[in-house]
Design an enzyme around this catalytic site. Structure first.
Site, PDB file in Angstrom:
ATOM      1  N   ASP A 364       0.866  -1.187   0.000  1.00  0.00           N
ATOM      2  CA  ASP A 364       0.000   0.000   0.000  1.00  0.00           C
ATOM      3  C   ASP A 364       0.901   1.234   0.000  1.00  0.00           C
ATOM      4  O   ASP A 364       1.450   1.604   1.029  1.00  0.00           O
ATOM      5  CB  ASP A 364      -0.916  -0.044   1.230  1.00  0.00           C
ATOM      6  CG  ASP A 364      -1.835   1.158   1.312  1.00  0.00           C
ATOM      7  OD1 ASP A 364      -1.621   2.131   0.554  1.00  0.00           O
ATOM      8  OD2 ASP A 364      -2.766   1.133   2.139  1.00  0.00           O
ATOM      9  N   LYS A 393      -2.092  12.245  -2.569  1.00  0.00           N
ATOM     10  CA  LYS A 393      -1.131  12.580  -1.508  1.00  0.00           C
ATOM     11  C   LYS A 393       0.159  13.078  -2.170  1.00  0.00           C
ATOM     12  O   LYS A 393       0.105  14.075  -2.881  1.00  0.00           O
ATOM     13  CB  LYS A 393      -0.956  11.374  -0.592  1.00  0.00           C
ATOM     14  CG  LYS A 393      -2.284  11.022   0.121  1.00  0.00           C
ATOM     15  CD  LYS A 393      -2.187   9.828   1.063  1.00  0.00           C
ATOM     16  CE  LYS A 393      -3.549   9.512   1.672  1.00  0.00           C
ATOM     17  NZ  LYS A 393      -3.517   8.289   2.510  1.00  0.00           N
TER      18      LYS A 393
HETATM   19  C1  LIG Z   1      -4.489   7.482   2.984  1.00  0.00           C
HETATM   20  C2  LIG Z   1      -4.280   6.034   3.030  1.00  0.00           C
HETATM   21  C3  LIG Z   1      -5.252   5.133   2.552  1.00  0.00           C
HETATM   22  C4  LIG Z   1      -6.662   5.523   2.217  1.00  0.00           C
HETATM   23  O1  LIG Z   1      -6.872   6.501   1.328  1.00  0.00           O
HETATM   24  P1  LIG Z   1      -8.312   7.226   1.241  1.00  0.00           P
HETATM   25  O2  LIG Z   1      -8.284   7.805  -0.116  1.00  0.00           O
HETATM   26  O3  LIG Z   1      -8.325   8.215   2.354  1.00  0.00           O
HETATM   27  O4  LIG Z   1      -9.350   6.196   1.416  1.00  0.00           O
HETATM   28  C5  LIG Z   1      -4.925   3.797   2.509  1.00  0.00           C
HETATM   29  N1  LIG Z   1      -3.734   3.359   2.915  1.00  0.00           N
HETATM   30  C6  LIG Z   1      -2.793   4.177   3.411  1.00  0.00           C
HETATM   31  C7  LIG Z   1      -1.485   3.620   3.846  1.00  0.00           C
HETATM   32  C8  LIG Z   1      -3.040   5.533   3.496  1.00  0.00           C
HETATM   33  O5  LIG Z   1      -2.113   6.347   4.016  1.00  0.00           O
END
Ligand SMILES: *Cc1c(COP(=O)(O)O)cnc(C)c1O
Length: 581
Positions: A364, A393
């Site tokens: 992830d 992000k």
């Molecule tokens: C931000 C994040 C997510 C989820 O993303 P969303 O778009 O907010 O659902 C999943 N995994 C990790 C490691 C994250 O930092």
């Protein structure tokens, strides 16, 4: 850029260098290289900047892999070639300087002085240059810094110069209430410092696609396999997004439809697991994400998650304990990745234990996808079976998620996204992802990512000098975690976050490893540098932000201090506006 066997070399010279240039061209051809000769080809007086620019442009455009330029001293033509974006031109004198220019500085053009070097020695220098390759490693961030200087130009980074940041095509008079909200939010983003590690400022192009007519379309299915008519344009848009993201990461297959990172993760679980199956992920209180098995998330309710975490000694992922846990519980899937972990994540130990026990490896990369594309974090794609990430992000695109996988999992992943867990894709978001992926493919994006990391390091240093302890002792990515307990044992994350918010510094409280306080209160703060770096701030501004933070947290109840810092924050932000008004 690594070029092992450059086929095409561009050569150029002024009137003082053309004879040596011709000899070197001959030498190159004799050694099997293709040569593009950009002149000059005689003794008439010409201006070396024209030929320096020509050789630089040929390399920057990719017409030639590398360049060789000659003038009387090799100095002026190097200055000119080096002004072309993406060109690192070095004047060399012998084999050693030529080799080092390539190995350490990733030079893509070398320049020689016809009056200063014998032809044989010049040929040997060219051979040494072409025979060497960039070493990478510690030289990568330094070379990125060279590019970042050009990008900053006048001392401030080039901004992604928007036109209508509030919205793109929408007439505010339609809804004065929401118009007021958007105006106020723009004002907030422009006048306070955004240190939330998962946030960024999307470009106007990304926002324009997000607010586009594609929001009107329904396109259940995948390009050229839709359940609705009228998808000719949606198909093109989605295929562009897929092709671009595959190229960015070197992935075999991509699904760009997940509405968010959480949706992407849920689809992977649906594709690979049955309810009750054992999975491993990093625990939430050690830096993992909610979707990695937290009991309050569907992942924790549907699947049997076993959590790994950090070592007590250096607060880094305990890879050995993770592997032991995997051998003990034999999960079907192991998830790597984190939401509050300030260090690089090594995919290799995960791959090894997955191979050993026959588990699938999912990485992830929600937070660090941009760092990966920028070359400042190892790319997990060659190691993991599946990589998920968010596009908003460090990737600096629109809100959303994406799944990359090997061909082996392609069908299962696609079916799990649609029809497994989503209906129609958000076609406007998919188009915006395509725009974001194209932006991420530009050389400036790598420089930007390198600056995110160097800013985080500068912020960490400055916070340390004000007496803050950082979890794991620092950072090597875009975020850092402050342990408030050594600064002030009574100060909670909650109180600190609220005081800083009042002072115009936006961040979130965060649990630290083995936090004695509840997740709602916490003893820590998380800070990230993606947004401030997009604004063009650098190490000097990071030092200011650390000083503001320390001043507020030394007196979190003092309204005068908060008002004073807030004014200074507004002044800082005014110098680095993320958007034009
Ligand atoms: C931000 C994040 C997510 C989820 O993303 P969303 O778009 O907010 O659902 C999943 N995994 C990790 C490691 C994250 O930092």
């Amino acid at each position: 850029m690594k070029i092992d066997a450059p086929a095409t070399i561009a050569v150029a010279a002024d009137h003082a260098g053309w004879e040596l240039k011709d000899r070197l061209a001959e030498h190159l051809r004799a050694n099997g290289y293709e040569v593009i000769d950009l002149g000059t080809n005689g003794p008439e007086s010409v201006d070396y900047p024209d030929f320096g620019e020509a050789v630089g442009s040929a390399v920057a455009a990719g017409t030639a892999a590398l360049g060789v330029a000659v003038c009387g001293s090799g100095l002026g033509i190097a200055m000119a070639a080096g002004k072309v974006a993406g060109i690192r031109a070095a004047t060399v004198y012998d084999e050693t300087s030529a080799r080092l220019a390539r190995k350490h500085n990733d030079a893509n053009v070398i320049c020689l002085g016809a009056r200063l070097i014998e032809p044989e020695r010049a040929s040997a220098a060219v051979d040494a240059f072409l025979g060497a390759s960039f070493e990478g490693g510690r030289h990568v961030p330094r070379v990125h810094k060279i590019g970042a200087i050009a990008e900053r130009g006048d001392g401030t980074a080039r901004r992604i110069g928007p036109t209508h940041p509030r919205s793109t095509t929408w007439a505010p008079k339609n809804d004065p209430d929401i118009d007021a909200v958007l105006s106020a939010e723009l004002e907030r983003q422009m006048t306070t410092v955004q240190l939330i590690a998962s946030e960024n400022f999307a470009s106007p192009a990304v926002m324009a696609a997000t607010g586009s007519v594609l929001t009107n379309k329904y396109s259940e299915g995948y390009p050229r396999r839709r359940y609705y008519g009228g998808n000719v344009n949606a198909d093109t848009s989605e295929q562009l997004a897929i092709d671009r993201v595959k190229a960015l990461f070197g992935a075999e297959h991509a699904n760009v439809q997940p509405h968010s990172g959480s949706q992407a993760n849920a689809a992977v679980y649906l594709a690979l697991l049955d309810t009750g199956d054992t999975v491993m992920g990093m625990s939430l209180d050690q830096g993992g994400h909610l979707t990695h098995g937290s009991p309050v998330n569907a992942s924790g309710r549907l699947y049997n998650f076993v959590s790994y975490g950090l070592t007590h000694s250096d607060e880094r992922i305990d890879y050995e304990a993770m592997a032991d846990l995997a051998r003990e519980h034999r999960p079907k899937l192991i998830v790597a990745g984190a939401t509050a972990y300030p260090r690089r994540i090594d995919p290799v130990p995960f791959r090894e234990v997955c191979d050993e026990i026959g588990a699938v490896f999912m990485f992830d990369a929600a937070h660090i996808a941009g760092l990966i594309v920028g070359g400042v974090h190892i790319n997990p794609v060659p190691y993991a079976d599946i990589v998920t990430f968010t596009t908003h992000k460090t990737m600096r695109g629109p809100r959303g998620g994406t799944i990359l996988c090997t061909q082996e999992y392609a069908k299962r992943i696609d079916s799990a996204v649609f029809p497994g867990s989503q209906g129609g894709p958000l076609d406007h978001a998919v188009a915006a992802k395509a725009v974001g992926f194209a932006e991420a493919a530009r050389p400036e994006f790598a420089h930007y990512q390198a600056r995110i990391v160097s800013n985080a390091a500068a912020l960490a240093d400055a916070l340390g000098s004000h007496g803050f302890r950082l979890v794991s002792g620092g950072t090597d990515n875009h975020l850092l975690l402050i342990d408030l307990r050594t600064f002030d044992a009574d100060l909670t994350g909650k109180v600190a976050q609220e005081a800083l918010d009042a002072a115009g510094i936006t961040l979130n409280r965060n649990s630290i490893p083995d936090d004695p306080r509840s997740p709602f209160v916490t003893s820590g703060l998380r800070m990230g540098t993606p947004s401030v770096t997009t604004q063009g701030m650098g190490p000097a501004e990071m030092a200011k932000i650390a000083e503001f933070t320390a001043r507020v947290l030394r007196a979190p109840d003092d309204e005068d201090v908060i008002a004073q810092v807030r004014a200074e924050v507004a002044e800082l932000c005014a110098a680095f506006p993320p958007y034009d008004r």
